[in-house]
Design a protein around this motif. Structure first.
Motif, PDB file in Angstrom:
ATOM      1  N   THR A 130       0.848  -1.180   0.000  1.00  0.00           N
ATOM      2  CA  THR A 130       0.000   0.000   0.000  1.00  0.00           C
ATOM      3  C   THR A 130       0.888   1.236   0.000  1.00  0.00           C
ATOM      4  OG1 THR A 130      -1.848   1.098   1.119  1.00  0.00           O
ATOM      5  CG2 THR A 130      -0.138   0.152   2.523  1.00  0.00           C
ATOM      6  N   MET A 148     -11.950  -4.922   9.861  1.00  0.00           N
ATOM      7  CA  MET A 148     -10.793  -5.424   9.126  1.00  0.00           C
ATOM      8  C   MET A 148     -10.039  -6.530   9.865  1.00  0.00           C
ATOM      9  SD  MET A 148      -7.226  -5.142   9.076  1.00  0.00           S
ATOM     10  CE  MET A 148      -6.788  -3.576   9.825  1.00  0.00           C
ATOM     11  N   THR A 169      -7.088  -7.386   1.687  1.00  0.00           N
ATOM     12  CA  THR A 169      -7.573  -6.651   0.518  1.00  0.00           C
ATOM     13  C   THR A 169      -7.773  -7.555  -0.693  1.00  0.00           C
ATOM     14  OG1 THR A 169      -5.255  -6.051   0.118  1.00  0.00           O
ATOM     15  CG2 THR A 169      -6.638  -4.415   1.212  1.00  0.00           C
ATOM     16  N   VAL A 195     -11.718  -8.820  -0.401  1.00  0.00           N
ATOM     17  CA  VAL A 195     -12.803  -7.913   0.012  1.00  0.00           C
ATOM     18  C   VAL A 195     -14.149  -8.270  -0.611  1.00  0.00           C
ATOM     19  CG1 VAL A 195     -11.340  -5.943   0.597  1.00  0.00           C
ATOM     20  CG2 VAL A 195     -12.062  -6.286  -1.773  1.00  0.00           C
TER      21      VAL A 195
END
Length: 340
Positions: free
Chosen positions: A62, A128, A285, A288
Protein backbone atom coordinates in the motif's frame (compact mmCIF):
# COMPACT_ATOMS: atom_id res chain seq x y z
CA UNK A 1 -16.79 32.09 12.07
CA UNK A 2 -15.11 29.08 10.49
CA UNK A 3 -15.78 25.81 12.27
CA UNK A 4 -12.63 23.85 13.10
CA UNK A 5 -11.70 20.19 13.59
CA UNK A 6 -8.70 18.42 15.06
CA UNK A 7 -6.45 15.85 13.44
CA UNK A 8 -3.09 14.14 13.91
CA UNK A 9 -0.67 14.19 10.99
CA UNK A 10 2.61 12.42 10.41
CA UNK A 11 5.25 15.13 10.80
CA UNK A 12 8.32 13.12 9.69
CA UNK A 13 9.51 9.61 8.87
CA UNK A 14 10.47 7.58 11.95
CA UNK A 15 14.02 6.42 12.60
CA UNK A 16 13.40 2.98 14.07
CA UNK A 17 10.62 2.78 16.62
CA UNK A 18 8.27 5.79 16.22
CA UNK A 19 8.30 8.57 18.81
CA UNK A 20 5.98 11.44 19.71
CA UNK A 21 7.90 13.92 17.52
CA UNK A 22 6.92 11.89 14.44
CA UNK A 23 3.36 13.22 14.84
CA UNK A 24 1.66 16.59 15.18
CA UNK A 25 -1.79 17.51 16.53
CA UNK A 26 -3.32 20.42 14.68
CA UNK A 27 -6.56 22.30 14.05
CA UNK A 28 -7.86 22.78 10.51
CA UNK A 29 -11.11 24.07 9.03
CA UNK A 30 -13.99 21.60 9.11
CA UNK A 31 -14.45 20.18 5.59
CA UNK A 32 -17.77 20.49 3.79
CA UNK A 33 -19.28 17.54 1.92
CA UNK A 34 -19.74 17.75 -1.83
CA UNK A 35 -22.50 16.03 -3.77
CA UNK A 36 -22.48 12.30 -2.94
CA UNK A 37 -20.41 12.79 0.24
CA UNK A 38 -21.09 12.73 3.98
CA UNK A 39 -19.62 14.67 6.91
CA UNK A 40 -19.03 12.50 9.97
CA UNK A 41 -18.11 13.25 13.58
CA UNK A 42 -15.77 10.46 14.65
CA UNK A 43 -16.55 8.64 17.89
CA UNK A 44 -13.91 5.85 17.76
CA UNK A 45 -10.81 5.33 15.63
CA UNK A 46 -8.81 2.19 15.02
CA UNK A 47 -5.12 1.53 15.72
CA UNK A 48 -3.56 -1.35 13.79
CA UNK A 49 -0.02 -2.71 13.30
CA UNK A 50 -0.06 -2.12 9.52
CA UNK A 51 0.00 1.63 10.21
CA UNK A 52 3.63 1.37 11.30
CA UNK A 53 4.66 0.04 7.89
CA UNK A 54 2.90 2.89 6.09
CA UNK A 55 4.91 5.44 8.08
CA UNK A 56 8.06 4.53 6.10
CA UNK A 57 8.58 5.74 2.55
CA UNK A 58 9.26 2.30 1.11
CA UNK A 59 7.62 0.18 -1.55
CA UNK A 60 4.96 -2.06 -0.03
CA UNK A 61 1.49 -3.43 -0.68
CA UNK A 62 0.00 0.00 0.00
CA UNK A 63 1.13 3.59 -0.52
CA UNK A 64 3.15 5.26 2.25
CA UNK A 65 1.44 7.67 4.59
CA UNK A 66 1.78 11.22 3.26
CA UNK A 67 3.63 13.66 5.49
CA UNK A 68 1.61 16.55 6.93
CA UNK A 69 -1.65 14.75 6.13
CA UNK A 70 -4.16 13.09 8.45
CA UNK A 71 -2.87 9.70 9.62
CA UNK A 72 -4.89 7.15 7.71
CA UNK A 73 -7.02 4.47 9.30
CA UNK A 74 -10.50 3.18 9.90
CA UNK A 75 -12.93 5.01 12.16
CA UNK A 76 -16.59 5.05 13.07
CA UNK A 77 -18.83 7.99 13.77
CA UNK A 78 -22.16 9.71 13.37
CA UNK A 79 -23.30 11.45 10.19
CA UNK A 80 -23.65 15.21 10.70
CA UNK A 81 -24.51 16.14 7.14
CA UNK A 82 -25.35 13.98 4.14
CA UNK A 83 -25.44 14.85 0.47
CA UNK A 84 -26.29 11.29 -0.50
CA UNK A 85 -29.46 9.24 -0.28
CA UNK A 86 -27.40 6.37 1.19
CA UNK A 87 -27.22 7.98 4.65
CA UNK A 88 -29.18 10.36 6.84
CA UNK A 89 -27.94 12.59 9.67
CA UNK A 90 -27.59 10.51 12.82
CA UNK A 91 -26.62 7.29 11.06
CA UNK A 92 -23.62 5.42 12.47
CA UNK A 93 -21.06 4.59 9.79
CA UNK A 94 -17.61 3.16 9.21
CA UNK A 95 -15.10 4.81 6.89
CA UNK A 96 -11.41 5.55 6.47
CA UNK A 97 -11.59 8.86 8.31
CA UNK A 98 -8.19 8.47 9.99
CA UNK A 99 -6.88 10.04 13.19
CA UNK A 100 -9.27 12.97 13.25
CA UNK A 101 -12.30 14.37 15.02
CA UNK A 102 -14.26 14.69 11.76
CA UNK A 103 -14.03 13.56 8.18
CA UNK A 104 -15.66 13.74 4.76
CA UNK A 105 -15.85 10.76 2.42
CA UNK A 106 -17.92 9.64 -0.55
CA UNK A 107 -20.99 7.86 0.81
CA UNK A 108 -20.22 4.83 -1.36
CA UNK A 109 -16.91 4.42 0.51
CA UNK A 110 -18.69 4.08 3.88
CA UNK A 111 -20.71 1.33 5.53
CA UNK A 112 -23.78 1.69 7.74
CA UNK A 113 -23.39 -0.06 11.10
CA UNK A 114 -25.64 -2.56 12.84
CA UNK A 115 -27.49 -0.50 15.49
CA UNK A 116 -27.73 -3.54 17.77
CA UNK A 117 -23.97 -3.70 18.31
CA UNK A 118 -21.48 -1.21 19.79
CA UNK A 119 -20.10 0.86 16.87
CA UNK A 120 -16.51 0.07 17.88
CA UNK A 121 -17.04 -3.58 16.87
CA UNK A 122 -16.80 -2.39 13.25
CA UNK A 123 -13.13 -1.65 13.95
CA UNK A 124 -12.24 -5.06 15.36
CA UNK A 125 -14.24 -8.24 15.64
CA UNK A 126 -16.59 -7.22 12.78
CA UNK A 127 -14.08 -5.06 10.94
CA UNK A 128 -10.79 -5.42 9.13
CA UNK A 129 -9.02 -7.50 11.85
CA UNK A 130 -11.86 -9.99 12.21
CA UNK A 131 -12.20 -10.22 8.43
CA UNK A 132 -8.45 -10.77 8.08
CA UNK A 133 -8.67 -13.81 10.36
CA UNK A 134 -11.79 -15.19 8.68
CA UNK A 135 -10.61 -14.65 5.10
CA UNK A 136 -7.16 -16.13 5.78
CA UNK A 137 -8.60 -19.30 7.27
CA UNK A 138 -11.25 -19.57 4.56
CA UNK A 139 -8.81 -19.09 1.69
CA UNK A 140 -5.69 -20.85 2.95
CA UNK A 141 -6.32 -22.71 6.21
CA UNK A 142 -7.88 -25.90 4.79
CA UNK A 143 -9.03 -26.60 8.34
CA UNK A 144 -9.87 -30.16 9.32
CA UNK A 145 -11.43 -31.26 12.60
CA UNK A 146 -8.87 -32.85 14.89
CA UNK A 147 -5.95 -30.77 13.61
CA UNK A 148 -3.92 -28.30 15.69
CA UNK A 149 -3.71 -24.58 14.97
CA UNK A 150 -1.28 -22.21 16.68
CA UNK A 151 -1.47 -18.42 16.55
CA UNK A 152 0.58 -15.65 18.17
CA UNK A 153 -0.67 -12.24 19.35
CA UNK A 154 -3.64 -14.39 20.22
CA UNK A 155 -5.55 -11.95 22.47
CA UNK A 156 -5.54 -9.37 19.67
CA UNK A 157 -8.51 -8.99 17.33
CA UNK A 158 -6.96 -11.13 14.57
CA UNK A 159 -5.48 -13.85 16.76
CA UNK A 160 -8.49 -14.25 19.02
CA UNK A 161 -10.78 -14.59 15.99
CA UNK A 162 -8.43 -17.15 14.40
CA UNK A 163 -8.46 -19.35 17.49
CA UNK A 164 -12.20 -19.15 18.03
CA UNK A 165 -13.05 -19.92 14.40
CA UNK A 166 -10.66 -22.89 14.50
CA UNK A 167 -12.32 -24.29 17.62
CA UNK A 168 -15.76 -23.91 16.05
CA UNK A 169 -14.49 -26.12 13.22
CA UNK A 170 -13.22 -28.77 15.64
CA UNK A 171 -9.50 -27.95 15.78
CA UNK A 172 -7.26 -27.73 18.82
CA UNK A 173 -6.39 -24.04 19.22
CA UNK A 174 -3.15 -23.00 20.90
CA UNK A 175 -2.65 -19.30 21.58
CA UNK A 176 0.56 -17.39 22.30
CA UNK A 177 0.48 -13.99 24.01
CA UNK A 178 2.62 -11.81 26.26
CA UNK A 179 2.08 -12.00 30.01
CA UNK A 180 0.20 -14.15 32.47
CA UNK A 181 -2.96 -11.99 32.25
CA UNK A 182 -3.22 -12.51 28.49
CA UNK A 183 -2.40 -16.18 28.88
CA UNK A 184 -5.38 -16.56 31.21
CA UNK A 185 -7.65 -14.62 28.85
CA UNK A 186 -6.93 -17.05 26.05
CA UNK A 187 -8.44 -20.03 27.85
CA UNK A 188 -10.98 -18.29 30.09
CA UNK A 189 -12.47 -15.71 27.70
CA UNK A 190 -11.63 -16.92 24.21
CA UNK A 191 -11.84 -20.67 24.84
CA UNK A 192 -8.43 -21.73 23.53
CA UNK A 193 -7.38 -25.27 24.40
CA UNK A 194 -3.94 -24.16 25.56
CA UNK A 195 -2.10 -20.88 26.08
CA UNK A 196 1.58 -19.90 26.22
CA UNK A 197 3.15 -16.76 27.69
CA UNK A 198 5.94 -15.92 25.25
CA UNK A 199 7.57 -13.63 27.81
CA UNK A 200 8.36 -16.71 29.89
CA UNK A 201 10.20 -18.27 26.95
CA UNK A 202 12.84 -15.86 25.73
CA UNK A 203 14.31 -17.65 22.73
CA UNK A 204 13.31 -20.00 19.94
CA UNK A 205 14.51 -23.12 21.75
CA UNK A 206 12.41 -22.34 24.84
CA UNK A 207 9.40 -21.49 22.66
CA UNK A 208 9.75 -24.79 20.84
CA UNK A 209 9.72 -26.69 24.14
CA UNK A 210 6.62 -24.85 25.35
CA UNK A 211 4.83 -25.32 22.03
CA UNK A 212 5.72 -29.00 21.89
CA UNK A 213 4.01 -29.50 25.26
CA UNK A 214 0.91 -27.61 24.11
CA UNK A 215 0.88 -29.27 20.68
CA UNK A 216 1.65 -32.96 21.34
CA UNK A 217 0.53 -33.88 17.81
CA UNK A 218 2.52 -31.09 16.15
CA UNK A 219 1.15 -28.01 14.36
CA UNK A 220 -0.96 -28.28 11.21
CA UNK A 221 -1.76 -24.57 10.78
CA UNK A 222 0.43 -21.73 12.05
CA UNK A 223 -1.09 -18.25 11.73
CA UNK A 224 1.88 -15.88 11.75
CA UNK A 225 1.33 -12.49 13.38
CA UNK A 226 4.57 -11.80 15.22
CA UNK A 227 7.89 -13.17 13.94
CA UNK A 228 10.87 -13.42 16.26
CA UNK A 229 11.32 -16.26 18.73
CA UNK A 230 7.71 -17.40 18.37
CA UNK A 231 8.25 -18.22 14.71
CA UNK A 232 11.57 -19.89 15.45
CA UNK A 233 9.81 -22.13 17.97
CA UNK A 234 6.82 -22.99 15.79
CA UNK A 235 8.48 -23.89 12.49
CA UNK A 236 10.23 -27.08 13.64
CA UNK A 237 6.90 -28.44 14.93
CA UNK A 238 5.03 -28.11 11.64
CA UNK A 239 3.45 -31.35 10.47
CA UNK A 240 3.61 -32.87 7.00
CA UNK A 241 1.59 -30.71 4.57
CA UNK A 242 1.25 -28.01 7.23
CA UNK A 243 -0.01 -24.54 6.31
CA UNK A 244 1.65 -21.30 7.41
CA UNK A 245 -0.44 -18.16 6.89
CA UNK A 246 1.77 -15.05 7.07
CA UNK A 247 -0.38 -12.15 8.25
CA UNK A 248 2.10 -9.94 10.13
CA UNK A 249 5.51 -9.71 11.77
CA UNK A 250 5.06 -7.02 14.39
CA UNK A 251 8.34 -7.91 16.15
CA UNK A 252 10.26 -6.68 13.09
CA UNK A 253 8.17 -3.71 11.89
CA UNK A 254 10.57 -1.04 13.13
CA UNK A 255 13.73 -2.70 11.84
CA UNK A 256 14.62 -4.43 15.11
CA UNK A 257 17.17 -7.22 14.99
CA UNK A 258 15.99 -10.25 16.93
CA UNK A 259 18.54 -13.05 17.05
CA UNK A 260 16.48 -15.02 19.59
CA UNK A 261 14.29 -16.30 16.77
CA UNK A 262 16.87 -16.41 14.01
CA UNK A 263 16.84 -19.50 11.80
CA UNK A 264 19.18 -19.97 8.82
CA UNK A 265 17.36 -19.51 5.53
CA UNK A 266 18.61 -22.82 4.20
CA UNK A 267 17.08 -24.58 7.21
CA UNK A 268 13.72 -22.91 6.62
CA UNK A 269 13.66 -23.88 2.95
CA UNK A 270 14.72 -27.43 3.72
CA UNK A 271 11.95 -27.67 6.29
CA UNK A 272 9.44 -26.40 3.72
CA UNK A 273 10.69 -29.02 1.24
CA UNK A 274 10.86 -32.04 3.53
CA UNK A 275 7.51 -31.33 5.20
CA UNK A 276 5.87 -30.07 1.99
CA UNK A 277 4.70 -26.93 3.74
CA UNK A 278 2.45 -24.31 2.18
CA UNK A 279 3.58 -20.79 3.14
CA UNK A 280 1.05 -18.17 2.08
CA UNK A 281 1.10 -14.41 2.53
CA UNK A 282 -2.24 -12.91 3.54
CA UNK A 283 -3.63 -9.48 2.70
CA UNK A 284 -7.29 -9.06 3.45
CA UNK A 285 -7.57 -6.65 0.52
CA UNK A 286 -7.31 -9.65 -1.81
CA UNK A 287 -10.58 -10.98 -0.40
CA UNK A 288 -12.80 -7.91 0.01
CA UNK A 289 -15.40 -9.38 -2.34
CA UNK A 290 -16.26 -11.78 0.50
CA UNK A 291 -16.69 -9.17 3.24
CA UNK A 292 -20.47 -9.56 3.07
CA UNK A 293 -20.12 -13.32 3.53
CA UNK A 294 -17.98 -12.67 6.59
CA UNK A 295 -20.55 -10.36 8.17
CA UNK A 296 -23.41 -12.75 7.46
CA UNK A 297 -21.55 -15.65 9.11
CA UNK A 298 -19.82 -13.94 12.02
CA UNK A 299 -22.28 -11.23 13.12
CA UNK A 300 -24.77 -13.78 14.55
CA UNK A 301 -21.88 -15.54 16.33
CA UNK A 302 -20.86 -12.26 17.98
CA UNK A 303 -24.43 -11.42 18.97
CA UNK A 304 -24.95 -14.88 20.49
CA UNK A 305 -21.64 -14.80 22.37
CA UNK A 306 -20.16 -17.75 20.46
CA UNK A 307 -17.42 -15.37 19.32
CA UNK A 308 -16.03 -13.27 22.18
CA UNK A 309 -14.14 -10.03 21.71
CA UNK A 310 -12.14 -7.63 23.83
CA UNK A 311 -11.33 -3.96 23.30
CA UNK A 312 -8.60 -1.81 24.83
CA UNK A 313 -9.97 1.73 24.80
CA UNK A 314 -7.77 4.82 25.07
CA UNK A 315 -9.50 8.18 25.40
CA UNK A 316 -8.81 11.45 23.61
CA UNK A 317 -7.43 12.16 20.14
CA UNK A 318 -4.32 13.70 21.71
CA UNK A 319 -3.48 10.34 23.32
CA UNK A 320 -3.58 8.41 20.05
CA UNK A 321 0.20 8.32 19.44
CA UNK A 322 0.89 6.99 22.96
CA UNK A 323 -1.73 4.27 22.50
CA UNK A 324 -0.17 3.43 19.13
CA UNK A 325 3.29 3.02 20.68
CA UNK A 326 1.88 0.82 23.42
CA UNK A 327 0.11 -1.38 20.88
CA UNK A 328 3.29 -1.86 18.86
CA UNK A 329 5.00 -3.09 22.04
CA UNK A 330 2.14 -5.44 22.89
CA UNK A 331 0.80 -3.26 25.68
CA UNK A 332 -2.82 -3.54 24.57
CA UNK A 333 -5.22 -6.26 25.67
CA UNK A 334 -7.63 -6.86 22.81
CA UNK A 335 -8.42 -4.58 19.90
CA UNK A 336 -6.85 -1.14 20.36
CA UNK A 337 -9.29 1.71 19.74
CA UNK A 338 -9.34 5.37 20.70
CA UNK A 339 -12.58 6.93 21.92
CA UNK A 340 -12.96 10.60 21.06
Amino acid sequence: MTEMMKRIVQARRPNGFPVAEDFRLEEVPLPQPAEGEILVQVTHLSLDPYMRGRMDDVASYTAPQELDQTMGGGAVGRVLESRSDRFAPGDLVFGMFGWASHGVLPAKACRKLDPDLPPSTALGVLGMPGFTAWSGLEAYGKLKAGETLAVAAATGPVGSMVGQLARLKGLRAVGIAGGAQKQALLTERFGFDAAIDHRAHGDARAMRTALAEACPDGIDVYFENVGGAVTGGALPLMNLHGRIIVCGMIAWYSGETDETGAMPLQKIWRMALVKRLTIQGLLQTDHVARFGDFLREVTPLVKSGQIAYLEDVAEGLENTPAAFFSMLRGGNTGKQVVKL
